[in-house]
Design a protein around this motif. Structure first.
Motif, PDB file in Angstrom:
ATOM      1  N   MET A 181       0.839  -1.211   0.000  1.00 32.28           N
ATOM      2  CA  MET A 181       0.000   0.000   0.000  1.00 32.28           C
ATOM      3  C   MET A 181       0.869   1.254   0.000  1.00 32.28           C
ATOM      4  N   LEU A 182       1.912   1.220   0.814  1.00 29.99           N
ATOM      5  CA  LEU A 182       2.818   2.374   0.879  1.00 29.99           C
ATOM      6  C   LEU A 182       3.489   2.601  -0.470  1.00 29.99           C
ATOM      7  N   HIS A 183       3.888   1.511  -1.086  1.00 29.20           N
ATOM      8  CA  HIS A 183       4.560   1.623  -2.378  1.00 29.20           C
ATOM      9  C   HIS A 183       3.630   2.251  -3.423  1.00 29.20           C
TER      10      HIS A 183
ATOM     11  N   LEU B  16      11.296  -2.614  -4.363  1.00 28.14           N
ATOM     12  CA  LEU B  16      12.327  -2.805  -3.332  1.00 28.14           C
ATOM     13  C   LEU B  16      12.783  -1.464  -2.749  1.00 28.14           C
ATOM     14  N   MET B  17      12.894  -0.453  -3.594  1.00 29.54           N
ATOM     15  CA  MET B  17      13.322   0.867  -3.098  1.00 29.54           C
ATOM     16  C   MET B  17      12.307   1.433  -2.119  1.00 29.54           C
ATOM     17  N   SER B  18      11.047   1.171  -2.421  1.00 32.73           N
ATOM     18  CA  SER B  18      10.001   1.622  -1.520  1.00 32.73           C
ATOM     19  C   SER B  18      10.064   0.821  -0.211  1.00 32.73           C
ATOM     20  N   ARG B  21      12.434   1.754   2.560  1.00 33.88           N
ATOM     21  CA  ARG B  21      12.092   2.835   3.474  1.00 33.88           C
ATOM     22  C   ARG B  21      11.277   2.331   4.668  1.00 33.88           C
ATOM     23  N   ASP B  22      10.784   1.089   4.553  1.00 29.45           N
ATOM     24  CA  ASP B  22       9.895   0.571   5.603  1.00 29.45           C
ATOM     25  C   ASP B  22      10.425  -0.679   6.303  1.00 29.45           C
ATOM     26  N   ARG B  23      11.371  -1.346   5.683  1.00 35.29           N
ATOM     27  CA  ARG B  23      11.918  -2.561   6.303  1.00 35.29           C
ATOM     28  C   ARG B  23      13.351  -2.764   5.807  1.00 35.29           C
ATOM     29  N   VAL B  24      14.051  -3.681   6.475  1.00 39.15           N
ATOM     30  CA  VAL B  24      15.413  -3.996   6.043  1.00 39.15           C
ATOM     31  C   VAL B  24      15.336  -4.999   4.893  1.00 39.15           C
ATOM     32  N   GLU B  29      18.189  -9.225  -1.880  1.00 37.98           N
ATOM     33  CA  GLU B  29      17.426  -8.087  -2.406  1.00 37.98           C
ATOM     34  C   GLU B  29      18.325  -6.858  -2.558  1.00 37.98           C
ATOM     35  N   ALA B  30      19.103  -6.605  -1.512  1.00 37.68           N
ATOM     36  CA  ALA B  30      19.960  -5.415  -1.511  1.00 37.68           C
ATOM     37  C   ALA B  30      20.982  -5.478  -2.638  1.00 37.68           C
TER      38      ALA B  30
END
Lengths: 205, 72
Positions: A181-183, B16-18, B21-24, B29-30
């Motif tokens: 949702m945030l994305h 993934l970029m999004s 901002r919310d999780r590691v 992935e990185a």
């Protein structure tokens, strides 16, 4: 306001009142994110603004006006929630049908191979936009266009700075649902700012 | 995993970029995101813009918009 009247306490008060009023839009969004109900939010913001006007003398000017107003609003929201809970045993949250209009809109941002279409250009002088009042108006319009739940989640995460775990609990959604949702909210806001501000940034406003 | 690593599409890279901002992100992935960003200008722009969106939201929560427009 005429020159020389600057020290008149009445004028000062009037200016401060007008300034308080200018934060109403922000406070409404804050309350809506918390309460999920525009009418209730309106009511609470009204209460908070009245309390602020009442207690204007206790505003020290040490913190930003918006920060001070937000702290009053937070108390009013807690108050309100207690009141509602005692009035009614249970409040059911209406199910929301987000993305119903066009569930695949975000797929259209990419071509069949998953590349951006069109390519993303860099924004010219975004930091300068932060100094423009009109830019914030565009930002508010863009937030208002988000589906209700996505708008709420974005506001909680990015504006209020709440951790996703807590947002999940409040919204009763899974973390992966929350991240998605945030994305989508970010994609939509990026698009909206791009279309309504940055693409025309070289034009005169 | 093959030695070339995971090739990401822009669509997945953006996700993934999004998420970042919310999780590691996981190591895989990185790593995949890092190599995608090395060769994709659009996604570098997107990363910048995500950061800007965050600064914008912070500013909005803080002092709010300026009271008057700065002269352009």
């Amino acid at each position: 306001m005429g020159a020389g009247k600057k020290d008149n306490p009445l004028d000062k008060r009037r200016t401060l009142f007008a300034e308080i009023e200018s934060h109403r839009g922000y406070l409404l969004r804050f309350a809506t994110a918390k309460l999920r109900d525009a009418e209730q939010a309106e009511e609470v913001v009204q209460e908070a603004l009245l309390a602020a006007l009442d207690g204007i003398d206790s505003f020290s000017g040490q913190s930003a006006l918006r920060t001070w107003l937000t702290s009053i609003l937070k108390f009013k929201i807690i108050d309100f929630q207690r009141r509602v809970i005692s009035e009614r045993a249970h409040i059911a949250n209406a199910p929301e049908t987000d993305d119903a209009a066009d569930p695949e809109w975000f797929d259209k941002l990419f071509d069949d191979t998953g590349h951006w279409q069109p390519r993303l250009s860099a924004w010219a002088n975004p930091e300068g936009a932060l100094e423009q009042k009109q830019f914030f108006e565009v930002f508010e319009c863009c937030m208002d266009k988000l589906p209700a739940a996505a708008g709420r989640v974005f506001f909680k995460r990015e504006v209020m700075g709440i951790e996703t775990d807590e947002i999940c609990k409040e919204e009763s959604i899974t973390s992966s649902n929350c991240w998605v949702m945030l994305h989508r909210a970010r994609l939509a806001l990026r698009e909206c700012l791009d279309r309504n501000w940055f693409q025309g940034v070289n034009r005169e406003h | 995993m093959n030695t070339e690593g995971v090739a990401l599409s822009c669509k997945n890279a953006a996700l993934l970029m999004s998420h970042q901002r919310d999780r590691v992100l996981s190591d895989i992935e990185a790593e995949a995101l890092k190599s995608h960003l090395l060769e994709c200008l659009s996604c570098c722009n997107f990363k910048e813009q995500l950061g800007f969106l965050h600064r914008l939201a912070c500013r909005y929560a803080g002092n709010g918009p300026p009271h008057q427009d700065e002269p352009v």
